[in-house]
Design a protein around this motif. Sequence first.
Motif, PDB file in Angstrom:
ATOM      1  N   PHE A   9       1.152  -1.629  -0.174  1.00  0.00           N
ATOM      2  CA  PHE A   9      -0.166  -0.044   0.092  1.00  0.00           C
ATOM      3  C   PHE A   9       0.947   1.322  -0.108  1.00  0.00           C
ATOM      4  CE2 PHE A   9      -2.504   3.475   2.301  1.00  0.00           C
ATOM      5  CZ  PHE A   9      -3.492   3.470   1.582  1.00  0.00           C
ATOM      6  N   VAL A  10       1.683   1.079   0.894  1.00  0.00           N
ATOM      7  CA  VAL A  10       2.901   2.143   1.076  1.00  0.00           C
ATOM      8  C   VAL A  10       3.275   2.533  -0.170  1.00  0.00           C
ATOM      9  CG1 VAL A  10       4.770   3.736   2.350  1.00  0.00           C
ATOM     10  CG2 VAL A  10       2.649   2.298   3.440  1.00  0.00           C
ATOM     11  N   ALA A  11       4.337   1.229  -0.905  1.00  0.00           N
ATOM     12  CA  ALA A  11       4.981   1.702  -2.141  1.00  0.00           C
ATOM     13  C   ALA A  11       4.577   1.726  -3.048  1.00  0.00           C
ATOM     14  CB  ALA A  11       5.462   0.468  -2.364  1.00  0.00           C
ATOM     15  N   GLU A  12       2.931   1.229  -3.826  1.00  0.00           N
ATOM     16  CA  GLU A  12       1.649   2.002  -4.391  1.00  0.00           C
ATOM     17  C   GLU A  12       1.916   3.458  -4.060  1.00  0.00           C
ATOM     18  OE1 GLU A  12       0.611   0.334  -7.512  1.00  0.00           O
ATOM     19  OE2 GLU A  12       2.218  -0.289  -7.225  1.00  0.00           O
ATOM     20  N   LEU A  13       1.204   4.291  -3.021  1.00  0.00           N
ATOM     21  CA  LEU A  13       1.089   5.375  -2.991  1.00  0.00           C
ATOM     22  C   LEU A  13       2.226   6.344  -3.439  1.00  0.00           C
ATOM     23  CD1 LEU A  13      -0.733   6.749   0.220  1.00  0.00           C
ATOM     24  CD2 LEU A  13       1.508   7.867  -0.308  1.00  0.00           C
ATOM     25  N   ILE A  14       3.568   5.943  -2.447  1.00  0.00           N
ATOM     26  CA  ILE A  14       4.370   6.714  -2.540  1.00  0.00           C
ATOM     27  C   ILE A  14       4.842   6.681  -4.384  1.00  0.00           C
ATOM     28  CG2 ILE A  14       7.225   6.808  -2.641  1.00  0.00           C
ATOM     29  CD1 ILE A  14       6.759   5.934   0.053  1.00  0.00           C
ATOM     30  N   GLY A  15       4.376   5.772  -5.342  1.00  0.00           N
ATOM     31  CA  GLY A  15       4.876   5.742  -5.989  1.00  0.00           C
ATOM     32  C   GLY A  15       4.155   6.922  -7.533  1.00  0.00           C
ATOM     33  N   THR A  16       2.530   6.893  -6.613  1.00  0.00           N
ATOM     34  CA  THR A  16       2.157   7.109  -8.017  1.00  0.00           C
ATOM     35  C   THR A  16       1.944   8.556  -7.425  1.00  0.00           C
ATOM     36  OG1 THR A  16       0.220   5.368  -7.550  1.00  0.00           O
ATOM     37  CG2 THR A  16      -0.572   7.396  -8.310  1.00  0.00           C
ATOM     38  N   PHE A  17       2.423   9.064  -6.250  1.00  0.00           N
ATOM     39  CA  PHE A  17       2.148  10.383  -5.958  1.00  0.00           C
ATOM     40  C   PHE A  17       3.525  10.877  -6.667  1.00  0.00           C
ATOM     41  CE2 PHE A  17       5.701  13.245  -3.357  1.00  0.00           C
ATOM     42  CZ  PHE A  17       4.097  14.127  -3.094  1.00  0.00           C
ATOM     43  N   GLY A  18       4.835  10.202  -6.826  1.00  0.00           N
ATOM     44  CA  GLY A  18       6.089  11.020  -8.016  1.00  0.00           C
ATOM     45  C   GLY A  18       5.571  10.729  -9.149  1.00  0.00           C
ATOM     46  N   LEU A  19       4.822  10.093  -9.740  1.00  0.00           N
ATOM     47  CA  LEU A  19       4.509   9.618 -11.075  1.00  0.00           C
ATOM     48  C   LEU A  19       3.983  11.053 -10.753  1.00  0.00           C
ATOM     49  CD1 LEU A  19       3.943   8.469 -13.337  1.00  0.00           C
ATOM     50  CD2 LEU A  19       1.810   7.608 -13.251  1.00  0.00           C
ATOM     51  N   VAL A  20       2.842  11.710 -10.271  1.00  0.00           N
ATOM     52  CA  VAL A  20       1.856  12.637 -10.389  1.00  0.00           C
ATOM     53  C   VAL A  20       2.769  13.780 -10.775  1.00  0.00           C
ATOM     54  CG1 VAL A  20      -0.576  14.151  -9.643  1.00  0.00           C
ATOM     55  CG2 VAL A  20      -0.610  11.926  -9.697  1.00  0.00           C
ATOM     56  N   ILE A  61      10.734   0.379  -6.311  1.00  0.00           N
ATOM     57  CA  ILE A  61       9.650  -0.031  -5.846  1.00  0.00           C
ATOM     58  C   ILE A  61       8.840  -1.649  -6.697  1.00  0.00           C
ATOM     59  CG2 ILE A  61       8.433   2.185  -4.448  1.00  0.00           C
ATOM     60  CD1 ILE A  61       5.629   1.558  -6.211  1.00  0.00           C
ATOM     61  N   GLY A  62       9.207  -1.919  -7.235  1.00  0.00           N
ATOM     62  CA  GLY A  62       8.786  -3.129  -8.660  1.00  0.00           C
ATOM     63  C   GLY A  62       8.797  -4.304  -7.397  1.00  0.00           C
ATOM     64  N   GLY A  63      10.349  -4.258  -6.201  1.00  0.00           N
ATOM     65  CA  GLY A  63      10.514  -5.691  -5.789  1.00  0.00           C
ATOM     66  C   GLY A  63       9.222  -5.598  -4.310  1.00  0.00           C
ATOM     67  N   ILE A  64       8.203  -4.607  -4.130  1.00  0.00           N
ATOM     68  CA  ILE A  64       7.772  -4.824  -3.320  1.00  0.00           C
ATOM     69  C   ILE A  64       6.156  -4.702  -3.523  1.00  0.00           C
ATOM     70  CG2 ILE A  64       6.846  -3.116  -1.751  1.00  0.00           C
ATOM     71  CD1 ILE A  64       9.665  -1.509  -1.324  1.00  0.00           C
ATOM     72  N   SER A  65       5.948  -3.807  -4.523  1.00  0.00           N
ATOM     73  CA  SER A  65       4.555  -4.255  -5.184  1.00  0.00           C
ATOM     74  C   SER A  65       4.257  -4.260  -6.604  1.00  0.00           C
ATOM     75  CB  SER A  65       3.832  -2.740  -5.018  1.00  0.00           C
ATOM     76  OG  SER A  65       4.601  -2.001  -5.391  1.00  0.00           O
ATOM     77  N   GLY A  66       5.066  -4.457  -7.227  1.00  0.00           N
ATOM     78  CA  GLY A  66       5.072  -4.899  -8.476  1.00  0.00           C
ATOM     79  C   GLY A  66       4.888  -3.525  -9.379  1.00  0.00           C
ATOM     80  N   CYS A  67       5.693  -1.890  -9.075  1.00  0.00           N
ATOM     81  CA  CYS A  67       5.347  -0.894  -8.996  1.00  0.00           C
ATOM     82  C   CYS A  67       3.635  -0.482 -10.256  1.00  0.00           C
ATOM     83  CB  CYS A  67       6.248  -0.166  -9.643  1.00  0.00           C
ATOM     84  SG  CYS A  67       6.221   1.762 -10.717  1.00  0.00           S
ATOM     85  N   HIS A  68       3.058  -1.001  -9.909  1.00  0.00           N
ATOM     86  CA  HIS A  68       1.581  -0.669 -10.628  1.00  0.00           C
ATOM     87  C   HIS A  68       1.322   0.458 -10.813  1.00  0.00           C
ATOM     88  CE1 HIS A  68      -0.402  -4.592  -9.802  1.00  0.00           C
ATOM     89  NE2 HIS A  68       0.524  -4.974 -10.461  1.00  0.00           N
ATOM     90  N   ILE A  69       1.617   1.896  -9.846  1.00  0.00           N
ATOM     91  CA  ILE A  69       1.296   3.056  -9.950  1.00  0.00           C
ATOM     92  C   ILE A  69       0.212   3.498 -11.024  1.00  0.00           C
ATOM     93  CG2 ILE A  69       3.269   3.652  -8.859  1.00  0.00           C
ATOM     94  CD1 ILE A  69       4.307   4.675 -11.113  1.00  0.00           C
ATOM     95  N   ASN A  70      -0.899   2.718 -10.800  1.00  0.00           N
ATOM     96  CA  ASN A  70      -1.797   2.670 -12.147  1.00  0.00           C
ATOM     97  C   ASN A  70      -3.427   1.856 -12.201  1.00  0.00           C
ATOM     98  OD1 ASN A  70      -3.414   3.384 -14.250  1.00  0.00           O
ATOM     99  ND2 ASN A  70      -1.507   3.936 -15.251  1.00  0.00           N
ATOM    100  N   PRO A  71      -4.313   2.856 -11.589  1.00  0.00           N
ATOM    101  CA  PRO A  71      -5.296   1.216 -11.552  1.00  0.00           C
ATOM    102  C   PRO A  71      -5.553   0.506 -12.539  1.00  0.00           C
ATOM    103  CG  PRO A  71      -6.165   3.877 -10.533  1.00  0.00           C
ATOM    104  CD  PRO A  71      -4.959   3.810 -11.189  1.00  0.00           C
ATOM    105  N   ALA A  72      -5.365   1.213 -13.763  1.00  0.00           N
ATOM    106  CA  ALA A  72      -5.814   0.148 -15.141  1.00  0.00           C
ATOM    107  C   ALA A  72      -4.290  -0.910 -14.907  1.00  0.00           C
ATOM    108  CB  ALA A  72      -5.293   1.598 -16.539  1.00  0.00           C
TER     109      ALA A  72
END
Length: 238
Positions: A9-20, A61-72
């Motif tokens: 959860f935290v990894a995806e939140l940080i990754g998407t935060f950074g992307l935006v 974060i790929g090793g933690i969550s797979g780095c989706h950072i995108n609902p699609a």
Amino acid sequence: MEIKTSSKFVAELIGTFGLVLFGCGAAAIAGANTLGGLSGLGLLGIAVAFGLSVVVFAYAIGGISGCHINPAVTVGVLLAGRMSAKDAIVYIIAQFIGALLGAFVLQQILSGQLAGFTAGEWAYGSNGWGKGYQNEYGTASAFLIEAVLTFLFLFVILATTSKVGNGTMAGLAIGFTLLLIHLVAIPVTGTSVNPARSFGPAILAGGNALSQLWLFIVAPLVGAAVAAGVWRALEPKD
């Protein structure tokens, strides 16, 4: 090694935060032709910002969550049978929160201009279409480009991260695919292919950006679902 759901959860939140913050920030802060005497990034620079954002977070974060950072991406991976519905819900919630936080920080930075800042329509790197937006494309063109490019994006993701893909190079392939997508779609919709990326800026911008948000949720999900189906049909079986 089992990774906790909270860590994902935290990894995806940080990754998407950074992307935006990186991607939409490049568009909203540095995308103009002239900025106090400095040359703006332009279309290519913004495309590079989004593409590199995916690359750096894929390896972070790929090793933690797979780095989706995108609902699609999460929906595509779910439909491809690679994750549970429970994890998918956690990922999507984290992505929307991260995107909103990224857009909020961007809003605060922009509002700090000493000369004053007026948000206007489609602010903070919001996506859109129609009269007054970019080259003024219609709804059908906007939906088509978002659905088709999301399909291609998910196809690359599912292929490169599969058992027959080159996992060590997946981050680069996915990032460069997003860069290419932006080169084509920025003049049409500003490029979404990511419901969370569109959600954050639209919530804060309001107006047309918010009223048009539906397309940037529906079209990418359609593209992702089709990509998952196509990949499941093509994927080599054991």
